[in-house]
Design a protein around this motif. Structure first.
Motif, PDB file in Angstrom:
ATOM      1  N   ALA A  41     -10.863   4.762   2.638  1.00  0.00           N
ATOM      2  CA  ALA A  41      -9.945   5.067   1.535  1.00  0.00           C
ATOM      3  C   ALA A  41      -8.644   5.656   2.075  1.00  0.00           C
ATOM      4  O   ALA A  41      -7.552   5.340   1.590  1.00  0.00           O
ATOM      5  CB  ALA A  41     -10.611   6.029   0.548  1.00  0.00           C
ATOM      6  N   ALA A  42      -8.736   6.510   3.103  1.00  0.00           N
ATOM      7  CA  ALA A  42      -7.547   7.092   3.730  1.00  0.00           C
ATOM      8  C   ALA A  42      -6.692   6.001   4.364  1.00  0.00           C
ATOM      9  O   ALA A  42      -5.464   6.013   4.248  1.00  0.00           O
ATOM     10  CB  ALA A  42      -7.946   8.133   4.767  1.00  0.00           C
ATOM     11  N   LEU A  43      -7.336   5.048   5.017  1.00  0.00           N
ATOM     12  CA  LEU A  43      -6.605   3.938   5.623  1.00  0.00           C
ATOM     13  C   LEU A  43      -5.884   3.127   4.555  1.00  0.00           C
ATOM     14  O   LEU A  43      -4.702   2.791   4.718  1.00  0.00           O
ATOM     15  CB  LEU A  43      -7.558   3.041   6.421  1.00  0.00           C
ATOM     16  N   ALA A  44      -6.571   2.808   3.464  1.00  0.00           N
ATOM     17  CA  ALA A  44      -5.949   2.037   2.385  1.00  0.00           C
ATOM     18  C   ALA A  44      -4.718   2.766   1.843  1.00  0.00           C
ATOM     19  O   ALA A  44      -3.655   2.158   1.631  1.00  0.00           O
ATOM     20  CB  ALA A  44      -6.964   1.781   1.270  1.00  0.00           C
ATOM     21  N   PHE A  45      -4.841   4.083   1.662  1.00  0.00           N
ATOM     22  CA  PHE A  45      -3.719   4.880   1.176  1.00  0.00           C
ATOM     23  C   PHE A  45      -2.571   4.855   2.187  1.00  0.00           C
ATOM     24  O   PHE A  45      -1.407   4.674   1.816  1.00  0.00           O
ATOM     25  CB  PHE A  45      -4.161   6.324   0.909  1.00  0.00           C
ATOM     26  N   ALA A  46      -2.874   5.058   3.469  1.00  0.00           N
ATOM     27  CA  ALA A  46      -1.839   5.089   4.509  1.00  0.00           C
ATOM     28  C   ALA A  46      -1.103   3.749   4.586  1.00  0.00           C
ATOM     29  O   ALA A  46       0.121   3.719   4.732  1.00  0.00           O
ATOM     30  CB  ALA A  46      -2.461   5.434   5.863  1.00  0.00           C
ATOM     31  N   LEU A  47      -1.840   2.652   4.482  1.00  0.00           N
ATOM     32  CA  LEU A  47      -1.207   1.332   4.540  1.00  0.00           C
ATOM     33  C   LEU A  47      -0.308   1.092   3.324  1.00  0.00           C
ATOM     34  O   LEU A  47       0.792   0.539   3.466  1.00  0.00           O
ATOM     35  CB  LEU A  47      -2.267   0.241   4.655  1.00  0.00           C
ATOM     36  N   ALA A  89      -9.507  -4.037   9.812  1.00  0.00           N
ATOM     37  CA  ALA A  89      -9.250  -5.479   9.676  1.00  0.00           C
ATOM     38  C   ALA A  89      -8.805  -5.877   8.270  1.00  0.00           C
ATOM     39  O   ALA A  89      -7.817  -6.600   8.109  1.00  0.00           O
ATOM     40  CB  ALA A  89     -10.466  -6.280  10.104  1.00  0.00           C
ATOM     41  N   ASP A  90      -9.512  -5.420   7.232  1.00  0.00           N
ATOM     42  CA  ASP A  90      -9.147  -5.798   5.863  1.00  0.00           C
ATOM     43  C   ASP A  90      -7.762  -5.289   5.492  1.00  0.00           C
ATOM     44  O   ASP A  90      -6.995  -5.988   4.829  1.00  0.00           O
ATOM     45  CB  ASP A  90     -10.161  -5.250   4.858  1.00  0.00           C
ATOM     46  N   GLY A  91      -7.450  -4.086   5.902  1.00  0.00           N
ATOM     47  CA  GLY A  91      -6.164  -3.495   5.555  1.00  0.00           C
ATOM     48  C   GLY A  91      -4.992  -4.255   6.130  1.00  0.00           C
ATOM     49  O   GLY A  91      -3.960  -4.400   5.471  1.00  0.00           O
ATOM     50  N   THR A  92      -5.135  -4.754   7.339  1.00  0.00           N
ATOM     51  CA  THR A  92      -4.029  -5.491   7.945  1.00  0.00           C
ATOM     52  C   THR A  92      -3.824  -6.835   7.259  1.00  0.00           C
ATOM     53  O   THR A  92      -2.708  -7.338   7.220  1.00  0.00           O
ATOM     54  CB  THR A  92      -4.247  -5.686   9.459  1.00  0.00           C
ATOM     55  N   GLN A  93      -4.881  -7.404   6.700  1.00  0.00           N
ATOM     56  CA  GLN A  93      -4.733  -8.651   5.949  1.00  0.00           C
ATOM     57  C   GLN A  93      -4.002  -8.402   4.633  1.00  0.00           C
ATOM     58  O   GLN A  93      -3.206  -9.226   4.194  1.00  0.00           O
ATOM     59  CB  GLN A  93      -6.095  -9.284   5.696  1.00  0.00           C
ATOM     60  N   LYS A  94      -4.254  -7.256   4.006  1.00  0.00           N
ATOM     61  CA  LYS A  94      -3.616  -6.921   2.732  1.00  0.00           C
ATOM     62  C   LYS A  94      -2.168  -6.476   2.903  1.00  0.00           C
ATOM     63  O   LYS A  94      -1.378  -6.551   1.966  1.00  0.00           O
ATOM     64  CB  LYS A  94      -4.406  -5.831   2.010  1.00  0.00           C
ATOM     65  N   HIS A  95      -1.837  -5.976   4.083  1.00  0.00           N
ATOM     66  CA  HIS A  95      -0.485  -5.465   4.361  1.00  0.00           C
ATOM     67  C   HIS A  95       0.029  -6.058   5.671  1.00  0.00           C
ATOM     68  O   HIS A  95       0.204  -5.340   6.655  1.00  0.00           O
ATOM     69  CB  HIS A  95      -0.501  -3.936   4.435  1.00  0.00           C
ATOM     70  N   PRO A  96       0.287  -7.358   5.687  1.00  0.00           N
ATOM     71  CA  PRO A  96       0.685  -8.003   6.949  1.00  0.00           C
ATOM     72  C   PRO A  96       2.017  -7.514   7.511  1.00  0.00           C
ATOM     73  O   PRO A  96       2.271  -7.647   8.705  1.00  0.00           O
ATOM     74  CB  PRO A  96       0.755  -9.487   6.583  1.00  0.00           C
ATOM     75  N   GLY A  97       2.850  -6.891   6.671  1.00  0.00           N
ATOM     76  CA  GLY A  97       4.141  -6.404   7.148  1.00  0.00           C
ATOM     77  C   GLY A  97       4.084  -5.051   7.832  1.00  0.00           C
ATOM     78  O   GLY A  97       5.061  -4.608   8.422  1.00  0.00           O
ATOM     79  N   VAL A  98       2.931  -4.396   7.780  1.00  0.00           N
ATOM     80  CA  VAL A  98       2.799  -3.059   8.371  1.00  0.00           C
ATOM     81  C   VAL A  98       2.262  -3.198   9.795  1.00  0.00           C
ATOM     82  O   VAL A  98       1.232  -3.824  10.023  1.00  0.00           O
ATOM     83  CB  VAL A  98       1.849  -2.172   7.535  1.00  0.00           C
ATOM     84  N   VAL A  99       2.976  -2.616  10.735  1.00  0.00           N
ATOM     85  CA  VAL A  99       2.508  -2.590  12.120  1.00  0.00           C
ATOM     86  C   VAL A  99       1.442  -1.502  12.229  1.00  0.00           C
ATOM     87  O   VAL A  99       1.679  -0.351  11.874  1.00  0.00           O
ATOM     88  CB  VAL A  99       3.669  -2.305  13.100  1.00  0.00           C
TER      89      VAL A  99
END
Length: 159
Positions: A41-47, A89-99
């Motif tokens: 959940a913290a990762l999702a928020f940060a992304l 992995a899931d978070g980077t797919q949802k936010h491809p513009g975030v490094v």
């Protein structure tokens, strides 16, 4: 105070952190990852925040030093690395513009996360409320960071 048309107005406060980002350092958020639901959940928020602010994310999974080094330490490191990459992995797919960068520092979680927060926009960690031993440890990390982090700390509960 500055005066505008005879009225006193407070100056806008700017921190050293604002000046660093203005001088060209790319803005970033730090997120602590341990594989728990609250760290997801913290990762999702940060992304989400990074995406909205045009910032990057540093995902840290801190490895505490073992009491005694063993042959199995390499396996532990590989498992922790796998957990970190799978969790993000899931978070980077949802936010491809975030490094998103992955880091596995060795040390105590509070100290390593606080060190990583030195120039961050924010430090994001999870918090769970189920009352297990692991949850107590998460709360103590979050509490410790509130006193040691160099930036705002955002504590995200598990969903």
């Amino acid at each position: 105070m500055r005066h505008v048309e005879g009225k006193a107005r407070p100056e806008t406060a700017r921190s050293a952190r604002d000046d660093e980002h203005i001088r060209g350092q790319a803005p970033y958020l730090v997120v602590g990852i341990d594989g728990s639901e609250s760290s997801k959940a913290a990762l999702a928020f940060a992304l989400e925040e990074a995406d909205a602010r045009g910032a990057s994310v540093r995902a840290l999974s801190v490895r505490q030093p073992p009491a005694v080094m063993t042959q199995g330490e390499k396996t532990v490191l590989q498992e922790q690395r796998r957990m970190l990459f799978e969790t993000t992995a899931d978070g980077t797919q949802k936010h491809p513009g975030v490094v998103l960068t992955h880091e596995l520092p060795l040390g105590q979680p509070v100290e390593e996360l606080a060190r990583a927060s030195e120039h961050a926009l924010a430090l994001v960690v999870g918090r769970s409320t189920t009352g297990t031993h692991a949850d107590t440890r998460l709360r103590s990390v979050a509490d410790g960071l509130l006193h040691r982090a160099h930036c705002p700390v955002i504590v995200v509960p598990a969903v």
